[in-house]
Scaffold this motif. Structure first.
Motif, PDB file in Angstrom:
ATOM      1  N   GLU A 214       0.828  -1.198   0.000  1.00 38.23           N
ATOM      2  CA  GLU A 214       0.000   0.000   0.000  1.00 38.23           C
ATOM      3  C   GLU A 214       0.865   1.252   0.000  1.00 38.23           C
ATOM      4  O   GLU A 214       0.562   2.243  -0.681  1.00 38.23           O
ATOM      5  CB  GLU A 214      -0.911  -0.019   1.222  1.00 38.23           C
ATOM      6  CG  GLU A 214      -1.909   1.117   1.277  1.00 38.23           C
ATOM      7  CD  GLU A 214      -2.825   1.016   2.487  1.00 38.23           C
ATOM      8  OE1 GLU A 214      -3.469   2.030   2.806  1.00 38.23           O
ATOM      9  OE2 GLU A 214      -2.878  -0.072   3.100  1.00 38.23           O
ATOM     10  N   ARG A 215       1.960   1.207   0.765  1.00 38.56           N
ATOM     11  CA  ARG A 215       2.862   2.366   0.823  1.00 38.56           C
ATOM     12  C   ARG A 215       3.502   2.625  -0.532  1.00 38.56           C
ATOM     13  O   ARG A 215       3.614   3.772  -0.984  1.00 38.56           O
ATOM     14  CB  ARG A 215       3.944   2.112   1.873  1.00 38.56           C
ATOM     15  CG  ARG A 215       5.036   3.170   1.917  1.00 38.56           C
ATOM     16  CD  ARG A 215       6.034   2.883   3.007  1.00 38.56           C
ATOM     17  NE  ARG A 215       6.651   1.586   2.882  1.00 38.56           N
ATOM     18  CZ  ARG A 215       7.635   1.297   2.019  1.00 38.56           C
ATOM     19  NH1 ARG A 215       8.097   2.227   1.184  1.00 38.56           N
ATOM     20  NH2 ARG A 215       8.165   0.088   1.993  1.00 38.56           N
ATOM     21  N   ARG A 216       3.931   1.568  -1.215  1.00 34.68           N
ATOM     22  CA  ARG A 216       4.543   1.734  -2.532  1.00 34.68           C
ATOM     23  C   ARG A 216       3.550   2.300  -3.542  1.00 34.68           C
ATOM     24  O   ARG A 216       3.880   3.191  -4.326  1.00 34.68           O
ATOM     25  CB  ARG A 216       5.084   0.389  -3.017  1.00 34.68           C
ATOM     26  CG  ARG A 216       6.284  -0.116  -2.234  1.00 34.68           C
ATOM     27  CD  ARG A 216       6.708  -1.481  -2.748  1.00 34.68           C
ATOM     28  NE  ARG A 216       7.837  -2.005  -2.003  1.00 34.68           N
ATOM     29  CZ  ARG A 216       8.358  -3.222  -2.216  1.00 34.68           C
ATOM     30  NH1 ARG A 216       7.832  -4.011  -3.138  1.00 34.68           N
ATOM     31  NH2 ARG A 216       9.381  -3.638  -1.492  1.00 34.68           N
ATOM     32  N   SER A 217       2.325   1.762  -3.508  1.00 33.54           N
ATOM     33  CA  SER A 217       1.294   2.256  -4.422  1.00 33.54           C
ATOM     34  C   SER A 217       0.995   3.723  -4.159  1.00 33.54           C
ATOM     35  O   SER A 217       0.883   4.536  -5.090  1.00 33.54           O
ATOM     36  CB  SER A 217       0.027   1.405  -4.261  1.00 33.54           C
ATOM     37  OG  SER A 217      -1.015   1.915  -5.055  1.00 33.54           O
ATOM     38  N   MET A 218       0.894   4.076  -2.887  1.00 34.53           N
ATOM     39  CA  MET A 218       0.625   5.467  -2.516  1.00 34.53           C
ATOM     40  C   MET A 218       1.775   6.369  -2.944  1.00 34.53           C
ATOM     41  O   MET A 218       1.570   7.511  -3.371  1.00 34.53           O
ATOM     42  CB  MET A 218       0.403   5.569  -1.005  1.00 34.53           C
ATOM     43  CG  MET A 218      -0.052   6.928  -0.529  1.00 34.53           C
ATOM     44  SD  MET A 218      -0.257   6.968   1.275  1.00 34.53           S
ATOM     45  CE  MET A 218      -1.530   5.720   1.475  1.00 34.53           C
ATOM     46  N   TRP A 220       3.669   6.111  -5.591  1.00 30.82           N
ATOM     47  CA  TRP A 220       3.562   6.442  -7.017  1.00 30.82           C
ATOM     48  C   TRP A 220       2.516   7.524  -7.250  1.00 30.82           C
ATOM     49  O   TRP A 220       2.700   8.426  -8.082  1.00 30.82           O
ATOM     50  CB  TRP A 220       3.223   5.193  -7.834  1.00 30.82           C
ATOM     51  CG  TRP A 220       4.384   4.262  -8.004  1.00 30.82           C
ATOM     52  CD1 TRP A 220       4.537   3.028  -7.462  1.00 30.82           C
ATOM     53  CD2 TRP A 220       5.561   4.515  -8.767  1.00 30.82           C
ATOM     54  NE1 TRP A 220       5.747   2.481  -7.838  1.00 30.82           N
ATOM     55  CE2 TRP A 220       6.388   3.367  -8.644  1.00 30.82           C
ATOM     56  CE3 TRP A 220       6.004   5.582  -9.553  1.00 30.82           C
ATOM     57  CZ2 TRP A 220       7.624   3.267  -9.269  1.00 30.82           C
ATOM     58  CZ3 TRP A 220       7.241   5.478 -10.187  1.00 30.82           C
ATOM     59  CH2 TRP A 220       8.035   4.336 -10.041  1.00 30.82           C
ATOM     60  N   TRP A 221       1.384   7.458  -6.523  1.00 30.67           N
ATOM     61  CA  TRP A 221       0.364   8.486  -6.651  1.00 30.67           C
ATOM     62  C   TRP A 221       0.898   9.844  -6.187  1.00 30.67           C
ATOM     63  O   TRP A 221       0.619  10.884  -6.807  1.00 30.67           O
ATOM     64  CB  TRP A 221      -0.878   8.114  -5.837  1.00 30.67           C
ATOM     65  CG  TRP A 221      -1.730   7.071  -6.500  1.00 30.67           C
ATOM     66  CD1 TRP A 221      -1.819   5.751  -6.184  1.00 30.67           C
ATOM     67  CD2 TRP A 221      -2.618   7.267  -7.602  1.00 30.67           C
ATOM     68  NE1 TRP A 221      -2.696   5.094  -7.015  1.00 30.67           N
ATOM     69  CE2 TRP A 221      -3.213   6.008  -7.898  1.00 30.67           C
ATOM     70  CE3 TRP A 221      -2.987   8.383  -8.363  1.00 30.67           C
ATOM     71  CZ2 TRP A 221      -4.134   5.843  -8.922  1.00 30.67           C
ATOM     72  CZ3 TRP A 221      -3.915   8.220  -9.379  1.00 30.67           C
ATOM     73  CH2 TRP A 221      -4.474   6.969  -9.654  1.00 30.67           C
ATOM     74  N   VAL A 222       1.656   9.838  -5.098  1.00 30.52           N
ATOM     75  CA  VAL A 222       2.234  11.093  -4.598  1.00 30.52           C
ATOM     76  C   VAL A 222       3.225  11.672  -5.599  1.00 30.52           C
ATOM     77  O   VAL A 222       3.219  12.890  -5.865  1.00 30.52           O
ATOM     78  CB  VAL A 222       2.921  10.851  -3.239  1.00 30.52           C
ATOM     79  CG1 VAL A 222       3.719  12.082  -2.809  1.00 30.52           C
ATOM     80  CG2 VAL A 222       1.888  10.511  -2.171  1.00 30.52           C
ATOM     81  N   GLY A 224       3.240  11.195  -8.811  1.00 33.33           N
ATOM     82  CA  GLY A 224       2.475  11.700  -9.943  1.00 33.33           C
ATOM     83  C   GLY A 224       1.857  13.062  -9.652  1.00 33.33           C
ATOM     84  O   GLY A 224       1.871  13.967 -10.500  1.00 33.33           O
ATOM     85  N   PHE A 225       1.309  13.196  -8.434  1.00 31.12           N
ATOM     86  CA  PHE A 225       0.733  14.489  -8.039  1.00 31.12           C
ATOM     87  C   PHE A 225       1.790  15.581  -8.055  1.00 31.12           C
ATOM     88  O   PHE A 225       1.542  16.701  -8.535  1.00 31.12           O
ATOM     89  CB  PHE A 225       0.109  14.373  -6.644  1.00 31.12           C
ATOM     90  CG  PHE A 225      -0.263  15.692  -6.037  1.00 31.12           C
ATOM     91  CD1 PHE A 225      -1.425  16.344  -6.425  1.00 31.12           C
ATOM     92  CD2 PHE A 225       0.563  16.302  -5.103  1.00 31.12           C
ATOM     93  CE1 PHE A 225      -1.771  17.572  -5.875  1.00 31.12           C
ATOM     94  CE2 PHE A 225       0.225  17.526  -4.555  1.00 31.12           C
ATOM     95  CZ  PHE A 225      -0.938  18.166  -4.941  1.00 31.12           C
TER      96      PHE A 225
END
Length: 245
Positions: A214-218, A220-222, A224-225
């Motif tokens: 979950e941390r790794r996925s989050m 990537w979103w951060v 990208g933002f």
């Protein structure tokens, strides 16, 4: 200055515990996205490790949810302490006093062992037991010399012994250590046992940081933002200062 000394003294046991092994470590190619592997690892841990070792910073319910195990199956097959609730911490029933009496030292909690030792160390250690009649439990370990732990997975692997081959070295026939070989009495083949150990290591890596995927996925979103925000910020700056140039 005194505070620095106190902090260093507090961390010293952690540094000693995390010290690297002089034995070359095998690569543990674990996969935290492999739910079937994690389920097998949980089953192996609860059946072969949890009698002595706890993972007291985890809860049964969280593990069941993360690994896709229905609560009923978790309670029926992987919870062995009587009257334990599904939301309880994953402790064991052996007291520290009995652990110290039986093993010479209280078996440690293993919640964070993969983060402290590393997955490769764990994988090599669990495959590094070999027969040694001079030791109290009849086994020793290539990674952890004179280990005070029995080979709890021996019924799966069989009796492991150090193997040697005669090789020609510098014109002389010499006995050379080539690894550990089981005697074939175990429930698993060599490849099956290695896979089971890898599943167990996979579970221990998960235990050390349940939110890792979950941390790794989050992350990537951060990232990208931040990229999008940076682009917008640059365009906005150009728009504000366009008339000044």
């Amino acid at each position: 200055m005194k505070r620095i000394i106190v902090v260093l003294m507090t961390l010293l046991p952690c540094f000693a515990f995390a010290a690297g092994s002089s034995v070359p470590l095998d690569k543990a190619n674990y996969d935290l996205s492999d739910q079937a592997s994690l389920q097998t690892g949980a089953k192996l841990f609860m059946n072969y490790c949890s009698g002595c070792h706890s993972t007291q910073y985890q809860r049964y319910e969280r593990v069941a949810r993360d690994l896709g195990i229905p609560n009923e199956l978790m309670q029926e097959n992987l919870m062995f302490i009587k009257d334990t609730k599904i939301g309880a911490l994953m402790e064991n029933s052996m007291s520290e006093e009995l652990g110290a009496k039986w093993f010479g030292a209280t078996p440690p909690d293993l919640t964070l062992v993969a983060r402290v030792r590393g997955a490769d160390w764990l994988y090599t250690y669990l495959r590094g037991f070999y027969e040694d009649p001079s030791r109290p439990f009849g086994v020793n370990n290539t990674v952890f010399k004179d280990v005070g732990m029995p080979h709890v997975l021996q019924e799966l692997q069989g009796v492991p012994r150090k193997a040697f081959e005669t090789q020609l070295i510098d014109g002389e026939q010499k006995e050379v250590y080539v690894g550990i070989r089981a005697d074939g009495s175990g429930e698993m083949s060599s490849d099956e046992y290695d896979k089971a150990v890898l599943d167990l290591v996979n579970f221990m890596v998960y235990s050390g940081e349940p939110m890792q995927l979950e941390r790794r996925s989050m992350g990537w979103w951060v990232m990208g933002f931040l990229v999008i925000f940076t682009i917008l910020a640059v365009l906005l700056k150009k728009e504000y200062f366009r008339d000044l140039h």
